[in-house]
Design an enzyme around this catalytic site. Structure first.
Site, PDB file in Angstrom:
ATOM      1  N   SER A 667      45.570  46.958  31.531  1.00  0.00           N
ATOM      2  CA  SER A 667      44.691  45.475  31.669  1.00  0.00           C
ATOM      3  C   SER A 667      45.930  44.855  30.399  1.00  0.00           C
ATOM      4  O   SER A 667      47.113  44.941  30.466  1.00  0.00           O
ATOM      5  CB  SER A 667      43.422  45.912  31.715  1.00  0.00           C
ATOM      6  OG  SER A 667      42.850  44.284  31.529  1.00  0.00           O
ATOM      7  N   ASP A 740      41.515  44.519  42.614  1.00  0.00           N
ATOM      8  CA  ASP A 740      41.351  44.524  41.630  1.00  0.00           C
ATOM      9  C   ASP A 740      39.962  43.248  41.141  1.00  0.00           C
ATOM     10  O   ASP A 740      40.637  42.213  41.838  1.00  0.00           O
ATOM     11  CB  ASP A 740      42.825  44.189  40.565  1.00  0.00           C
ATOM     12  CG  ASP A 740      42.596  44.213  39.271  1.00  0.00           C
ATOM     13  OD1 ASP A 740      41.092  43.797  38.419  1.00  0.00           O
ATOM     14  OD2 ASP A 740      43.576  44.184  38.600  1.00  0.00           O
ATOM     15  N   HIS A 774      39.571  46.826  39.351  1.00  0.00           N
ATOM     16  CA  HIS A 774      40.189  46.574  37.809  1.00  0.00           C
ATOM     17  C   HIS A 774      40.747  48.717  37.295  1.00  0.00           C
ATOM     18  O   HIS A 774      41.657  49.086  36.637  1.00  0.00           O
ATOM     19  CB  HIS A 774      39.796  46.126  37.123  1.00  0.00           C
ATOM     20  CG  HIS A 774      40.282  46.179  35.549  1.00  0.00           C
ATOM     21  ND1 HIS A 774      42.026  45.710  36.116  1.00  0.00           N
ATOM     22  CD2 HIS A 774      40.691  45.867  34.374  1.00  0.00           C
ATOM     23  CE1 HIS A 774      42.370  45.131  34.550  1.00  0.00           C
ATOM     24  NE2 HIS A 774      41.210  45.996  34.034  1.00  0.00           N
TER      25      HIS A 774
END
Length: 821
Positions: A667, A740, A774
């Site tokens: 991330s 995601d 994610h």
């Protein structure tokens, strides 16, 4: 019904259409064994301290589970087969332990192949409610504690798309549930042929919006959202009797008043938005009687599409409605006094109002706050705690409040939220007779209790304090002592000072204990084994060193089992996640504990100690901007200095081979990784998972940056590794979940970055994980990710000389896209 997962599969296939088929791979056995180690059960303690629930966690699901149909609409992810959330970490088994003797009871009657969630004790602790997700429905179940037996509540299918689908009423005999509307029919039949274009329009009104995923896109999505989100509030008795309350609607919340006579109902309604999630849709707030009659419509709030982009900006009008936990039936809410704009000058930012049953008088002002309201913790008629904050300088304040006299709040704490060394802890609450959490106090109501992390230069040392409200003097009951890391879970007896704690060390897995503070007696309640014992000890050393500008830094160093310094420096994997600060001293504070047990998540870098690597984990990368300066104004310089300092310290210790260091991140850590490869030559390779690389695609702010692109274009451009794609020559592995769901990290970010790198001749590999969000969940995805990472590290870091030979056609094609010009 729109089947989004099919599109995801097509996307994945399109990216590999010219490559060889690549089946899911498995990493080396040592890594796989660590990843497959069972997780430690979760626990839940009854409020009377007599029972401990042991909740066994679901192992990693299979990719087939993630491949179920999924709707991504309105900021939600829905399984249309169950009318619940599509991605849940389930509990598979429930066990009961009687305290303090520790006798364990295996609960009978649980559903086969249990997928349990939303576990909640009844106010009187005689029952536990939970949901079970079958192949077709979300069901409500009840566990009778005395008999340790569970049963299904028949003829009730829950609507849990918004999360918690039920709440206990204070009598412990009734629950309020959000149910699927009976006879609602089949999913709307939607024509694949559009009736016209999708149109959005704004006429001269500012409506900034951050970058969100899974939004509504067209009228078809609106119909599907309404179909799956519409629920009927139902009053359910533990005997199975049901009574509907009010009319069906997109009910986000249904909460009973503490005395059980009223229900607070929050309903979303049209007009919806294509740029904001459901949390910003219009909201009607109603109070209903438990007989199903509308008592009062408290507010009907418009679409929140004109909120300033600042982090502590809020909508105008009422917000944050809730019941006062210590009163029979008093509603409270908050209203901004500055137009919701923190940049506006205003001596009062927020006011708290309250309205008591029968809700016929004018609302009463409870408090006026100079900062933005964060939370209120109710205690009794004479005491509550109010928390407020200001983002610009990370200021936070806590006030004591007398709800009866309504005198001005009195400051209890005034501090920086980033100064962890002075953090007072979290106020300890306990359930009152109605089952609501209120401040725990002494008999006179003059003393509060706090449980804190206990950050210190020696690492975290959790504590329990008592605080005299009048004098503000704090007395420490107890503090965790080396060589253990021990965390208070709950206080069983305030007078006797009996606690339940979770205790662990570097080599001892977390277990739960009854701690009698006065006598220092410690009684074990669980005996969970070390899940990693078969692969050798994982030993952590906390490094402390300085950056060139004097900022203190830390990192956790892990070395291969049996490693000796005379063996020489090792190939190294460094993992980090940058954090923004407004003060250098706070940025340099030590995080975590040197005595905590190392638990490996799916994304951990620590697996690679089994492959002969030194690992620098949780390497601190503070980005500091003091005073009027913003942290990101010098992001690249501070990022580079922090990474260099970590490598220098590892090399000084003789364990890091500075010529063989890789950097990885997830991330915002992936964003960091790409920037380090763009601006330094410190690394032999990089691994970036599910990141964002072009900040112009998140123009209304990202991470802790609240300035928009148009306010600071030079910052956005300088921080975007996409801008420097032509400079990146270090091998980079990009991995991204096809589905995601994180704000800003669209898969498009990785796709465009890969194309930019490939176009400039970089060594880069782009892996798309079908159906993954994610964070990665399926066992096949996790194992393949670990294999990809291990293969990349071995090729470009451990034995970099081997990369001099050109790859064979098979090697260069597997899992990558080959295109013509």
């Amino acid at each position: 019904m729109k089947v989004l997962y099919f599109f995801g599969t097509l996307l994945f296939c399109s990216l590999t259409s010219s490559a060889q088929d690549l089946m899911y791979q498995t990493p080396p056995k040592a890594i796989a064994a660590l990843a497959d180690a069972p997780s430690t059960p979760r626990v839940s303690v009854s409020s009377n301290g007599q029972w401990l629930l042991l909740l066994d966690n679901q192992d990693m699901p299979g990719i087939a589970d993630l491949s179920q149909p999924e709707l991504r609409i309105g900021g939600l992810r829905i399984n249309p087969k169950t009318n619940g959330p599509s991605r849940v970490s389930y509990i598979t088994k429930i066990r009961l332990k009687h305290l303090p003797d520790g006798k364990e009871l295996l609960v009978q009657g649980l559903p086969a192949k249990a997928r349990i969630s939303e576990v909640t004790w009844s106010p009187d602790n005689t029952k536990v409610a939970f949901t079970h997700t079958s192949d077709r429905h979300v069901e409500l179940w009840l566990l009778d504690v005395a008999s340790a037996s569970a049963r299904l509540m028949p003829n009730l299918f829950l609507n849990s798309v918004f999360g918690k689908s039920y709440e206990w009423v204070s009598d412990s005999q009734t629950l309020l549930a959000r149910a699927i509307v009976g006879g609602r029919g089949d999913t709307p039949i939607l024509s694949p042929v559009p009736m016209g274009p999708t149109v959005q329009e704004n006429i001269g009104r500012k409506a900034p919006a951050r970058t969100y995923q899974d939004l509504l896109k067209n009228p078809t999505d609106e119909k599907l959202f309404e179909f799956y989100a519409t629920a009927q509030v139902v009053k359910v008795s533990v005997t199975g009797r049901m009574q509907p309350l009010g009319q069906p609607g997109v009910v986000q919340q249904a909460s009973p008043s503490p005395n059980g006579r009223y229900a607070l109902i929050k309903t979303r309604h049209r007009p919806f938005s294509y740029t904001l999630p459901y949390t910003d849709f219009p909201l009607q707030v109603d109070i209903m009687s438990m007989e199903g009659l509308l008592v009062k419509t408290v507010a009907d709030l418009p679409l929140a599409d004109n909120v300033p982009s600042s982090f502590d900006a809020v909508p105008t009008g009422q917000r944050s409605h809730g019941w006062r936990d210590d009163a029979p039936s008093t509603l409270y809410w908050v209203e901004a006094q500055d137009g919701g704009d923190p940049k506006a000058t205003a001596p009062v930012r927020d006011k708290i109002f309250a309205l008591a049953a029968p809700f016929e008088t004018e609302p009463q002002e409870v408090a006026a706050l100079p900062l933005r309201f964060r939370d209120i913790i109710w205690g009794n008629a004479n005491l509550a705690l109010v928390e407020g904050y200001r983002w610009a300088d990370r200021k936070e304040m806590t006030w004591t409040l007398n709800p009866t006299t309504k005198t001005a709040p009195v400051v209890l704490f005034d501090r920086s939220s980033q100064d962890t060394y002075t953090a007072p802890g979290t106020p300890y609450t306990q359930r009152n007779v109605t089952g609501n959490e209120v401040l725990a106090t002494d008999a006179k109501g003059e003393t509060l209790y706090f449980i804190g992390t206990g950050a210190s230069p020696e690492g975290d040392r959790p504590f329990v304090d008592e605080l005299d409200v009048a004098t503000k003097k704090s007395t420490r009951w107890w503090r965790s002592e080396a060589p253990y890391y021990e965390v208070p879970v709950t206080i069983l007896d305030l007078n006797k000072r009996h606690l339940i704690t979770r205790r662990e060390s570097q080599q001892e897995a977390p277990n739960y204990y009854l701690r009698e503070v006065k006598s220092a007696k410690l009684t074990p309640l669980t005996k969970f084994e070390n899940p990693y014992a078969s692969v050798g000890n994982l030993t952590k050393q906390v490094l402390k060193y300085k950056r060139a500008d004097g900022v203190d830094l830390t990192a956790n160093l892990y070395l291969p089992y049996g490693y000796k310094k005379e063996n020489g420096p090792l190939p190294t994997l460094m993992e980090a996640y940058p954090v923004e600060f407004k003060n250098k001293a706070n940025a340099g504070q030590v995080k975590g504990s040197p005595y905590a047990f190392t638990r490996l998540s799916w994304g951990s870098p620590i697996y690679w100690v089994t492959q002969g690597y030194a690992v620098l984990q949780a390497t601190s990368i503070p980005i500091v901007g003091e005073g009027s300066k913003e942290p990101n104004d010098t992001y690249v310089e501070q990022l580079t200095a922090s990474a260099k300092a970590a490598i220098d310290e590892g090399a000084r210790l003789g364990v890091v081979d500075r010529k063989r260091v890789a950097v990885m991140g997830h991330s915002y850590g992936a964003f960091m990784t790409a920037n380090l490869l763009a601006h330094t030559d410190l690394f032999r390779a990089g691994i970036a998972r599910s990141g964002a690389y072009n900040r112009t695609l998140t123009p209304f702010g990202f991470q802790a940056e609240e300035r928009t692109y148009w306010e600071a274009p030079e910052v956005y451009n300088a921080m975007s590794p996409f801008t420097y794609a032509d400079k990146i020559k270090t091998p980079l592995l990009l991995i991204h979940g096809e589905a995601d769901n994180n704000s800003g990290t669209f898969p498009l970010q990785s796709e465009r970055f890969y194309n930019a790198l490939k176009g400039h001749g970089a060594t880069v590999r782009y892996v798309v994980l079908p159906f993954e969000a994610h964070g990665y969940a399926a066992r096949e995805s996790v194992m393949h990710t670990l294999w990809e990472m291990n293969t990349w590290l071995d090729k470009y870091v451990k034995t970099p000389a081997a990369t001099a030979a050109p790859a064979t056609p098979d090697q260069s094609a597997v899992g990558t896209k080959t295109e013509g010009n």
